[in-house]
Scaffold this motif. Sequence first.
Motif, PDB file in Angstrom:
ATOM      1  N   GLY A   1      32.056  47.756  36.981  1.00 60.33           N
ATOM      2  CA  GLY A   1      33.283  47.326  36.327  1.00 60.33           C
ATOM      3  C   GLY A   1      33.984  46.178  37.031  1.00 60.33           C
ATOM      4  N   THR A   2      33.516  45.827  38.225  1.00 63.24           N
ATOM      5  CA  THR A   2      34.124  44.732  38.980  1.00 63.24           C
ATOM      6  C   THR A   2      33.961  43.405  38.238  1.00 63.24           C
ATOM      7  OG1 THR A   2      33.734  45.820  41.110  1.00 63.24           O
ATOM      8  CG2 THR A   2      34.022  43.423  41.142  1.00 63.24           C
ATOM      9  N   ALA A   3      35.036  42.644  38.130  1.00 60.66           N
ATOM     10  CA  ALA A   3      34.972  41.309  37.531  1.00 60.66           C
ATOM     11  C   ALA A   3      34.324  40.353  38.525  1.00 60.66           C
ATOM     12  CB  ALA A   3      36.364  40.829  37.164  1.00 60.66           C
ATOM     13  N   ILE A   4      33.321  39.607  38.063  1.00 60.25           N
ATOM     14  CA  ILE A   4      32.562  38.724  38.946  1.00 60.25           C
ATOM     15  C   ILE A   4      32.452  37.324  38.343  1.00 60.25           C
ATOM     16  CG2 ILE A   4      31.188  40.515  40.081  1.00 60.25           C
ATOM     17  CD1 ILE A   4      28.946  39.920  38.039  1.00 60.25           C
ATOM     18  N   SER A   5      32.227  36.351  39.217  1.00 56.69           N
ATOM     19  CA  SER A   5      31.894  34.997  38.790  1.00 56.69           C
ATOM     20  C   SER A   5      30.649  34.554  39.533  1.00 56.69           C
ATOM     21  CB  SER A   5      33.038  34.031  39.075  1.00 56.69           C
ATOM     22  OG  SER A   5      34.129  34.274  38.211  1.00 56.69           O
ATOM     23  N   ILE A   6      29.842  33.721  38.874  1.00 56.42           N
ATOM     24  CA  ILE A   6      28.580  33.252  39.432  1.00 56.42           C
ATOM     25  C   ILE A   6      28.579  31.728  39.386  1.00 56.42           C
ATOM     26  CG2 ILE A   6      26.059  33.407  39.296  1.00 56.42           C
ATOM     27  CD1 ILE A   6      26.503  35.952  37.537  1.00 56.42           C
ATOM     28  N   PRO A   7      28.981  31.058  40.475  1.00 54.33           N
ATOM     29  CA  PRO A   7      28.986  29.598  40.486  1.00 54.33           C
ATOM     30  C   PRO A   7      27.612  29.035  40.846  1.00 54.33           C
ATOM     31  CG  PRO A   7      29.980  30.427  42.498  1.00 54.33           C
ATOM     32  CD  PRO A   7      29.583  31.627  41.690  1.00 54.33           C
ATOM     33  N   SER A   8      27.028  28.278  39.960  1.00 53.56           N
ATOM     34  CA  SER A   8      25.715  27.681  40.190  1.00 53.56           C
ATOM     35  C   SER A   8      25.873  26.266  40.717  1.00 53.56           C
ATOM     36  CB  SER A   8      24.897  27.659  38.895  1.00 53.56           C
ATOM     37  OG  SER A   8      23.758  26.830  39.033  1.00 53.56           O
ATOM     38  N   GLY A   9      25.445  26.040  41.959  1.00 47.98           N
ATOM     39  CA  GLY A   9      25.503  24.712  42.523  1.00 47.98           C
ATOM     40  C   GLY A   9      24.530  23.757  41.867  1.00 47.98           C
ATOM     41  N   TYR A  10      23.406  24.280  41.376  1.00 40.69           N
ATOM     42  CA  TYR A  10      22.420  23.423  40.719  1.00 40.69           C
ATOM     43  C   TYR A  10      22.991  22.823  39.442  1.00 40.69           C
ATOM     44  CZ  TYR A  10      17.941  21.777  38.910  1.00 40.69           C
ATOM     45  OH  TYR A  10      16.934  20.978  38.435  1.00 40.69           O
TER      46      TYR A  10
END
Length: 307
Positions: A181-190
């Motif tokens: 349930g944790t809110a997450i973000s996934i920043p892609s450097g590519y």
Amino acid sequence: MRKPLAAAFLALAIAGAGAAPATAADAAPTGVGKAADAGPATSAVSGVVASVEQTLAGLNPSVKAVNFAGTVALSNCSGSVVRMPDSASDDPALVMTNGHCLESGFPGPGEVLVDKASSRTFSLLNASGSRVATLRAAKLAYGTMTDTDVALYQLTTTYAQIKSAYNINPLTLSDSHPVAGTAISIPSGYWKRIYSCSIDGFVPTLKEGDWSWKDSVRYTSACTTIGGTSGSPVVDQATNQVVAVNNTGNESGERCTVNNPCEVDANGTVTVRKGINYAQQTYRIPACFGIDNKLDLYASGCALPKP
């Protein structure tokens, strides 16, 4: 872990605006992917995605705006400069990505690489996603695709040197198991693109081809990660700490094949979730790195696979 980016681009060229390419880029050292800086069209789309997410963060005070500061672009994948909770500023910095992103190719099942020579380079990004520097590896400290899918490179520069020169801090690895349930973000450097969703749950065994990973993170469907996002940090929006490393997804609904991981529960029941993407938890890593960020696989609490 999915098709090479070159194949993904070809598929998109044929299909036009059809399905997105796969989650992870192939790990071949040459001939895969493209330059770290995406083209104008990709950059424009990425900017829109980031802007929308920042607006949503403003509407929800519990969500912190995750940006690109400290992320890196590899030749074929994404990654980030990371520190352990007790790392010192004068420690040699570490870059984390996937084991399947290694320049030497995929490690075999059961293979663990430790302290291998490497001079790989990484494009360091600032908060807005602009490239500000090229960082260089001194060695591959650790890499495997057994039980997890992770690689950690030791750099020739320290955290303090990076901070002094570019005003960029590393991302901190959480040493606690994440929570569903944790809110997450996934920043892609590519790709210079940020995906946001929640942790849907955890998979006892995630099997893909010859590889199996334990206690994997399953995303909710909003995180439609694509080819080149492999190795991106998975960031807890409430703490801004890294809880996992993005690595794969089921592309076409096949069962347990390459590019189509399947879930295996404690009873051996297999579940296939087409279009769902996954990551490998990173909370076990800090216990394996001590003073001066030296790897010690036999330290108390270190549960990473050993050679």
